[in-house]
Design an enzyme around this catalytic site. Structure first.
Site, PDB file in Angstrom:
ATOM      1  N   ASP A  21      39.273  42.970  31.145  1.00 29.94           N
ATOM      2  CA  ASP A  21      40.152  41.844  31.441  1.00 29.94           C
ATOM      3  C   ASP A  21      39.723  41.140  32.736  1.00 29.94           C
ATOM      4  O   ASP A  21      39.196  41.794  33.641  1.00 29.94           O
ATOM      5  CB  ASP A  21      41.597  42.354  31.569  1.00 29.94           C
ATOM      6  N   ASN A  23      37.936  37.972  32.814  1.00 27.60           N
ATOM      7  CA  ASN A  23      36.783  37.049  32.709  1.00 27.60           C
ATOM      8  C   ASN A  23      37.177  35.620  33.077  1.00 27.60           C
ATOM      9  O   ASN A  23      36.447  34.920  33.779  1.00 27.60           O
ATOM     10  CB  ASN A  23      36.237  37.023  31.276  1.00 27.60           C
ATOM     11  N   ASN A  69      44.272  37.148  20.410  1.00 22.04           N
ATOM     12  CA  ASN A  69      43.329  36.225  21.055  1.00 22.04           C
ATOM     13  C   ASN A  69      43.048  34.962  20.224  1.00 22.04           C
ATOM     14  O   ASN A  69      42.554  33.964  20.752  1.00 22.04           O
ATOM     15  CB  ASN A  69      42.002  36.917  21.385  1.00 22.04           C
ATOM     16  N   GLU A 204      44.637  59.436  29.914  1.00 26.77           N
ATOM     17  CA  GLU A 204      44.826  59.102  31.333  1.00 26.77           C
ATOM     18  C   GLU A 204      44.437  57.633  31.540  1.00 26.77           C
ATOM     19  O   GLU A 204      43.427  57.186  30.999  1.00 26.77           O
ATOM     20  CB  GLU A 204      43.930  59.985  32.221  1.00 26.77           C
TER      21      GLU A 204
END
Ligand code: FPP
Length: 242
Positions: A21, A23, A69, A204
């Protein structure tokens, strides 16, 4: 600092997933259009893949295009699809020689034909490679995936009630791939954005403010070190893990 030296190879995650994420913000900060950032993002894909290979990660799943998107401006969507086609075409030889196996998850039939064709070629050409599995999430969303799995299961001739989680898993797009131990999200956003919702039950998370085009090898190692510092209890107590 050389983060690589600090990594415990006995605790390398088998599967790392990344939400790439930032750009657009990276490009706009420099006065360029968003596609400029996506283009530079490809270099960070290379860096992460190289870093993952170096420490023995077996699966790297990248969130490259979500079902949401499509709602972006047409120019950006077209640009991203072209970028995917050209990147695959340009990199295929090197990926193939480097032992990378390419696969994709998502509603691939919804991608432009050129994109589907390039993906099929890349998957066929790298099918026997064993060093690392590069899994691209394209036209993917976890709610789409889970809904599809449930529908396929209900339509299956072998359906036996009650449905178990193992039954559902057989119909997920990631069937045969272990769940990711580590999920990285760049750009300072702290959300999961409809990515691998089933598979990240015990994953995680590593969040970093670094924007994706700035995410380099050292950032990947830093994320793995952060993962290695965690105690994974899977609902148990610390003392039960010894
Ligand atoms: C998110 O940044 C990024 C994407 C939606 C696309 C990611 C795609 C690439 C890096 C190219 C992938 C290429 C290959 C070969 C896998 P954003 O546009 O949402 O950034 P913003 O949050 O700053 O607007």
């Amino acid at each position: 600092m050389d983060y690589l030296l600090k990594i415990d190879r006995n605790k390398t995650p088998k599967h790392v997933a990344i939400i790439m994420d930032g750009n657009g913000r990276w490009a706009q900060k420099q006065g360029h259009d968003r596609l400029y950032g996506h283009n530079f993002g490809v270099e960070s894909v290379r860096e992460s893949l190289k870093a993952a290979k170096e420490i023995g990660v077996q699966y790297l799943t990248l969130y490259a295009f979500s079902t949401e998107n499509w709602n972006r401006p047409k120019d950006e969507v077209d640009g991203l699809m072209n970028l995917l086609v050209t990147s695959l075409a340009n990199e295929i030889k090197e990926l193939s020689e480097g032992g990378v196996r390419i696969s994709a998850i998502g509603d691939l039939k919804g991608l432009p034909e050129a994109c589907q064709n390039e993906l099929i070629q890349a998957m066929n050409a790298t099918n026997d490679n064993k060093e690392i599995h590069l899994n691209l999430a394209l036209n993917y969303s976890a709610k789409w995936e889970i809904t599809r799995a449930v529908n396929q299961l209900m339509a299956s001739e072998n359906l036996k009630l009650p449905v178990t989680s193992e039954n559902i898993e057989k119909y997920l797009t990631t069937q045969g791939i272990p769940d990711p131990e580590l999920l990285i999200r760049t750009s300072g956003e702290h959300r999961v954005s409809n990515f691998l919702l089933w598979q990240i039950a015990y994953t995680e998370f590593h969040f970093t403010d670094v924007l994706w085009p700035d995410f380099k090898r050292e950032d990947f190692f830093k994320a793995v070190l952060d993962y290695q510092s965690r105690e994974r209890r899977f609902g148990m107590l610390s003392e039960q893990l010894i």
